[in-house]
Scaffold this motif. Structure first.
Motif, short mmCIF file in Angstrom:
data_model
loop_
_atom_site.label_atom_id
_atom_site.label_comp_id
_atom_site.label_asym_id
_atom_site.label_seq_id
_atom_site.Cartn_x
_atom_site.Cartn_y
_atom_site.Cartn_z
N HIS A 31 42.00 40.07 46.13
CA HIS A 31 41.81 38.85 46.94
C HIS A 31 40.70 37.94 46.40
O HIS A 31 40.09 37.19 47.17
N SER A 32 40.46 37.97 45.10
CA SER A 32 39.35 37.19 44.55
C SER A 32 39.79 35.91 43.84
O SER A 32 38.94 35.10 43.46
N GLY A 88 43.98 35.82 46.52
CA GLY A 88 43.50 35.81 47.90
C GLY A 88 43.79 34.53 48.65
O GLY A 88 43.66 34.49 49.88
N ALA A 89 44.17 33.47 47.93
CA ALA A 89 44.46 32.20 48.59
C ALA A 89 45.33 31.35 47.67
O ALA A 89 45.32 31.52 46.45
N PHE A 90 46.06 30.42 48.28
CA PHE A 90 46.99 29.55 47.56
C PHE A 90 46.75 28.11 48.01
O PHE A 90 46.94 27.79 49.18
N LEU A 91 46.28 27.26 47.08
CA LEU A 91 46.17 25.82 47.35
C LEU A 91 47.52 25.20 47.02
O LEU A 91 47.92 25.16 45.85
N LEU A 117 35.71 24.67 50.50
CA LEU A 117 36.95 25.32 50.98
C LEU A 117 37.44 26.37 50.00
O LEU A 117 37.89 27.45 50.41
N LEU A 118 37.39 26.08 48.70
CA LEU A 118 37.84 27.04 47.70
C LEU A 118 36.99 28.31 47.74
O LEU A 118 37.52 29.43 47.69
N ALA A 119 35.68 28.13 47.83
CA ALA A 119 34.78 29.30 47.87
C ALA A 119 35.02 30.13 49.12
O ALA A 119 35.11 31.37 49.07
N GLU A 120 35.13 29.44 50.27
CA GLU A 120 35.34 30.16 51.53
C GLU A 120 36.69 30.86 51.58
O GLU A 120 36.84 31.88 52.27
N ALA A 121 37.68 30.34 50.85
CA ALA A 121 39.03 30.91 50.90
C ALA A 121 39.08 32.33 50.35
O ALA A 121 39.95 33.13 50.75
N VAL A 122 38.15 32.67 49.45
CA VAL A 122 38.16 34.03 48.89
C VAL A 122 36.85 34.78 49.15
O VAL A 122 36.81 36.01 49.02
#
Length: 463
Positions: free
Chosen positions: A266-267, A348-351, A410-415
């Motif tokens: 998830h990184s 861990g996240a998808f923009l 937002l990118l940092a918080e997403a992972v």
């Protein structure tokens, strides 16, 4: 096209005989499906010319976003060749399944005395909005106000959208213009078609599926999604169906997976805006700054300018970027093996732009999203994700330039932030989606019901 092919795989697996109509340049995209199912027939018809479509281009992925209108106009010229083929075939098909941009095929089916079914590659909320717009034809009170709100009270949850968020094909309608009137007739023909098959699942859009049955006045609405690539199993253990889908890449899938294997769970943030959208250079610059400043690991699938774009203004990765983020991120030009990337434990996240394929692929992988809807059905899709609390809005609009400082956060918080609740909801939706296509699940039952329906309808045709 990809979900339509995946649905075709499901039909062939259920012993439905298939002929796929395709134009020459699109035939290679069929290769994985045809190699899996050699009994599928193809009908290859020459691509009709259009002054707005460059020679050699036969797919909207090679055109700017406005190319959909030109593609809809020109594909109607296939009407007579299709009718000729049917009328000269010793045992012609008993039904036509086509997507929502090919409404003219309803007229063909009516002439032939067979059924036409819409295969919706958008979700049920998005199609509800589109059908409502083309049927009701709401008009702006002030043609200079791009933010005028359009309220759709008949649809569940009473969605509201400012003018600029409505379908660009609808917004470009000009009363009396032959091309505009043809497009409206196409959508009205979709509404009049005998049934609709959705690449969605009941638990995601139940309220909108029920609404559509009432709105259309019949229950011939089937939700069979998420349709998976051939060779993908519902336990998500087989990757072979996700390879070589849709295009070539600047980086081998094995290299991408090898790099992801070195990353912690998830990184990694995966960034992709689909096969259609191309960012302006200013948008590219702000996104690059945010990826660099955030410190996150990432994969960025960056689509370059198409033949219809001004190449100096679109799709350029800043010259400084790749050297600064070396080792921490991968840039993939053109096509990325998205299903494989999203399924990897490191992501861990998808923009995302919230195209329906991307939305479903992320949900099937259990990956929470940062959303940047740009047009078409994407604002409705983002609303669905908001309803299920599996996404955070990062930006809005095809021309909007994101604030790199806000996007960095937002990118940092997403992972790295407190995302456990969102991740848990995404994981739960993943289980629900995959259970739906297993034996006894809602989508499994709807697929079986549609196959049985096709067989019953075939017996009623008078040749």
């Amino acid at each position: 096209m990809l979900p339509l092919f995946d649905f075709t795989h499901q039909l062939v697996t259920n012993e439905i005989a298939i002929t796929i109509l395709v134009t020459p340049k699109n035939l290679p995209i069929l290769n994985p499906l045809l190699s899996k199912h050699p009994l599928i027939n193809t009908l290859v018809l020459p691509f009709p010319s259009h002054p707005s479509i460059p020679a050699g281009v036969e797919n909207v992925k090679d055109l700017p976003a406005g190319g959909f209108r030109s593609m809809m106009y020109t594909l109607r010229k296939l009407r007579d060749p299709i009718l000729d083929w049917f009328n000269n075939h010793p045992s012609p098909p008993s039904a036509i399944i086509s997507d929502m941009f090919l409404g003219f095929t309803h007229e063909i089916a009516t002439q032939l005395g067979i059924r036409r079914y819409v295969f919706s590659t958008s979700g049920a909320l998005a199609l509800s909005v589109v059908y409502s717009l083309w049927r009701e034809m709401p008009k702006r009170k002030n043609t200079n106000d791009e933010n005028e709100i359009f309220h759709l009270p008949n649809i569940p949850n009473s969605p509201k959208y400012p003018w600029w968020q409505l379908s660009p094909i609808f917004r470009s309608y000009v009363k009396g213009d032959p091309n505009s009137e043809f497009i409206r007739e196409c959508y009205l023909a979709d509404i009049a078609s005998y049934g609709v098959v959705f690449n969605t699942f009941t638990e995601l859009e139940n309220v909108y599926l029920d609404y559509l049955k009432k709105d259309l006045g019949h229950d011939r609405v089937w939700s069979v999604g998420p349709v998976l690539p051939p060779n993908e199993d519902v336990n998500n253990n087989n990757n072979s169906g996700s390879l070589n889908r849709g295009g070539s890449s600047s980086v081998l899938a094995s290299e991408i997976l090898g790099w992801l294997d070195t990353c912690e769970d998830h990184s990694v943030v995966y960034v992709c805006f689909g096969s259609q959208a191309v960012l302006t250079n200013k948008q590219m610059e702000e996104l690059a700054i945010a990826l660099e400043k955030s410190g996150v690991k990432f994969i960025w699938s960056a689509k370059g300018a198409t033949k219809g774009h001004v190449s100096n203004d679109y799709g350029a990765i800043p010259s400084w970027f790749e050297e600064k983020v070396a080792g921490r991120g991968l840039v993939v030009r053109d096509w990325a093996p998205q299903v494989l990337i999203l399924k990897h434990r490191a992501v861990g996240a998808f923009l995302t732009h919230c195209g329906w394929n991307s939305t479903l692929e992320s949900l099937v992988a259990g990956v929470p999203m940062l959303t940047w809807p740009m047009g078409a059905d994407q604002f409705a899709n983002a609303n669905i994700l908001d309803e299920h609390k599996v996404a955070i809005r990062a930006c809005e609009g095809v021309n909007t330039i994101p604030n790199s400082d806000e996007l960095t956060k937002l990118l940092a918080e997403a992972v790295q932030g407190n995302v456990e609740e969102r991740r848990a909801r995404a994981s739960e939706l993943r289980k629900v989606a995959l259970n739906g296509i297993k034996e006894g699940g809602n989508s499994f039952k709807d697929l079986a019901a549609f196959v049985q329906h096709l067989r019953e309808e075939a017996t009623k045709i008078k040749r």
